[in-house]
Write a protein that holds these residues in place. Structure first.
Motif, mmCIF file in Angstrom:
data_model
loop_
_atom_site.group_PDB
_atom_site.id
_atom_site.type_symbol
_atom_site.label_atom_id
_atom_site.label_comp_id
_atom_site.label_asym_id
_atom_site.label_seq_id
_atom_site.Cartn_x
_atom_site.Cartn_y
_atom_site.Cartn_z
ATOM 1 N N UNK A 104 51.444 16.255 90.682
ATOM 2 C CA UNK A 104 50.618 16.422 89.780
ATOM 3 C C UNK A 104 50.188 16.895 89.023
ATOM 4 N N UNK A 105 50.024 15.776 87.400
ATOM 5 C CA UNK A 105 49.959 15.822 86.104
ATOM 6 C C UNK A 105 49.391 17.304 85.471
ATOM 7 N N UNK A 106 49.653 18.458 85.500
ATOM 8 C CA UNK A 106 49.217 19.557 84.969
ATOM 9 C C UNK A 106 48.277 19.285 83.878
ATOM 10 N N UNK A 107 48.179 17.496 83.006
ATOM 11 C CA UNK A 107 47.206 17.840 81.929
ATOM 12 C C UNK A 107 46.314 17.505 82.567
ATOM 13 N N UNK A 108 45.923 17.372 83.534
ATOM 14 C CA UNK A 108 44.510 16.421 84.013
ATOM 15 C C UNK A 108 43.569 17.845 85.006
ATOM 16 N N UNK A 154 39.256 22.046 88.293
ATOM 17 C CA UNK A 154 40.435 21.761 87.846
ATOM 18 C C UNK A 154 40.329 23.324 87.514
ATOM 19 N N UNK A 155 41.783 23.407 86.779
ATOM 20 C CA UNK A 155 42.250 24.509 86.426
ATOM 21 C C UNK A 155 42.789 24.123 84.214
ATOM 22 N N UNK A 156 42.106 23.048 84.220
ATOM 23 C CA UNK A 156 42.067 22.844 82.541
ATOM 24 C C UNK A 156 41.151 22.695 81.896
ATOM 25 N N UNK A 183 37.445 25.510 82.556
ATOM 26 C CA UNK A 183 37.823 24.915 84.211
ATOM 27 C C UNK A 183 37.396 26.143 84.495
ATOM 28 N N UNK A 184 36.558 25.894 85.752
ATOM 29 C CA UNK A 184 36.218 26.730 86.557
ATOM 30 C C UNK A 184 33.992 26.900 86.422
ATOM 31 N N UNK A 185 34.421 26.266 85.729
ATOM 32 C CA UNK A 185 32.354 26.448 85.129
ATOM 33 C C UNK A 185 31.810 25.528 85.252
ATOM 34 N N UNK A 186 30.527 24.791 85.223
ATOM 35 C CA UNK A 186 29.830 24.465 85.156
ATOM 36 C C UNK A 186 28.615 23.867 84.116
#
Length: 402
Positions: free
Chosen positions: A270-274, A304-306, A349-352
């Motif tokens: 998986x592309x770590x930039x996405x 995601x994580x980015x 990342x992890x928020x809305x």
């Protein structure tokens, strides 16, 4: 018998002296010959003795019969042995240069081929992927240089390089060839050599697109005979940004008659930039003075994580903007896209985050009302657009209300 005895003894004495002289031979020269031919001499001596023993009774019998003829042996008591040639003298040793290659040690043809020679020759190529058209041939090919003219095999602009790839002591040539299909190019890294007649022949394919890669960006050869290939998981075309592909360097070597990967990653992860943006929506349509007002509330979750520094909404041009988060839209981006999009600060990342857009729409739906779709896209701080790990949940729809 008394008259015969003195003469018989005299003849025996003369015969014995003669036989002894012939059997032994005179002087040291005969001794050296005897040593040199000891096996033959021993055999001759035995034979001579046997002859003497056989002849003695004959001679004695002749003497007793009054034969005055001197006895002559029937065979020589020193038969000449077959001449043995002296050993050939060993010539004096002289320094020798490199051994002349012969047979299997013959020097292999030099496979160092220039770009001009590849373009001038007709060559055979390894097979293309099944997705390419039939004009991407492999036999007796004259390589082209301009991919825009025709859908035929061509020699790319990547450098042609040389190294000893198969360990035969001479260099081979590596080049990247391609053939167009649609908007993309099928590519393969091919090693070329020369046969015993000097003709250019393929040594083998190093790697091609569809072999776990979608693009080939460059090739470097090492002194040890390895081929380092820079590959990517995406081949940009059309409007695809050139920074989207992931790049890797994979190493290949010629083993067992073919090229095998010996170093580097074997697949793209998986592309770590996405990141993974998820879009949901609620809407409200009310009547107001002079028409109707549509309020759309988007909720964007970054699963995601980015961090998504910015996000862009697309498909918003359903009416005239009034209030809400329209004021947060980047004016330059909106103007560039004829106000059909809105680029706003994004979601960690992890928020809305919630975004509200209010606009005036026609007063009635009418018979031609259609469903509208809205999309959200990830942008970084440099205003670069990125793909999403799961684009299916980046879209929502608005029923045909006008």
């Amino acid at each position: 018998m008394s008259d015969l005895e003195p003469r018989l003894r005299e003849r025996f004495t003369a015969y014995r002296v003669d036989v002894t002289t012939r059997a032994v031979g005179p002087g040291p020269d005969q001794a050296r010959r005897t040593l040199r031919r000891r096996r033959q001499t021993r055999a001759v001596a035995v034979a001579a003795t046997a002859v003497v023993l056989v002849l003695a009774p004959v001679v004695a019998n002749a003497a007793m019969k009054g034969d005055r003829t001197p006895p002559v042996p029937a065979v020589s008591v020193e038969p000449t042995a077959p001449a043995t040639p002296d050993a050939t003298p060993t010539p004096a040793s002289t320094p020798s240069g490199p051994a002349s290659p012969t047979g299997s040690a013959t020097q292999a043809p030099d496979g160092q081929i220039s770009r001009a020679q590849l373009l001038a020759a007709r060559v055979d190529l390894p097979t293309w992927p099944q997705t390419v058209p039939s004009t991407c041939t492999t036999s007796n090919v004259r390589l082209a240089t301009d991919a825009s003219k025709a859908i035929v095999p061509l020699l790319t602009d990547l450098p042609v390089d040389h190294a000893d790839l198969d360990g035969d002591g001479t260099q081979e040539t590596v080049a990247v060839v391609a053939c167009r299909y649609g908007e993309a190019l099928a590519k393969q890294v091919v090693a070329f050599d020369r046969d015993d007649d000097g003709r250019i022949v393929p040594l083998g394919r190093v790697v091609r697109t569809t072999d776990g890669v979608e693009d080939i960006l460059g090739v470097t050869l090492t002194a040890a005979g390895s081929v380092d290939v820079r590959v990517a998981d995406l081949q940009p075309c059309c409007e695809t940004p050139t920074y989207w592909p992931q790049e890797q360097t994979r190493t290949y070597r010629f083993k067992g008659g073919r090229f095998v990967q010996t170093g580097g990653p074997t697949k793209f992860g998986k592309d770590p930039r996405l990141t993974d943006l998820r879009l949901s929506m609620t809407h409200e349509l009310v009547n107001v003075t002079g028409g109707r007002e549509l309020t759309i509330v988007f909720t964007v979750t970054n699963a995601g994580s980015v961090d998504a520094a910015q996000i862009q909404f697309r498909g918003l041009d359903v009416g005239a903007p009034t209030t809400g988060d329209w004021s947060r839209c980047d004016p330059a981006a909106a103007a560039a896209d004829d106000h059909r999009t809105c680029l706003v600060p994004g979601v960690p990342a992890g928020e809305s985050r919630r975004y509200t857009f209010v606009q005036r729409v026609p007063s009635s739906s009418g018979p031609d009302a259609t469903t509208r779709y809205f999309f959200v896209t990830h942008y970084d701080a440099q205003d670069r657009q990125w793909r999403d790990r799961n684009e299916k949940d980046n879209k929502v729809q608005l029923p045909g209300v006008f």
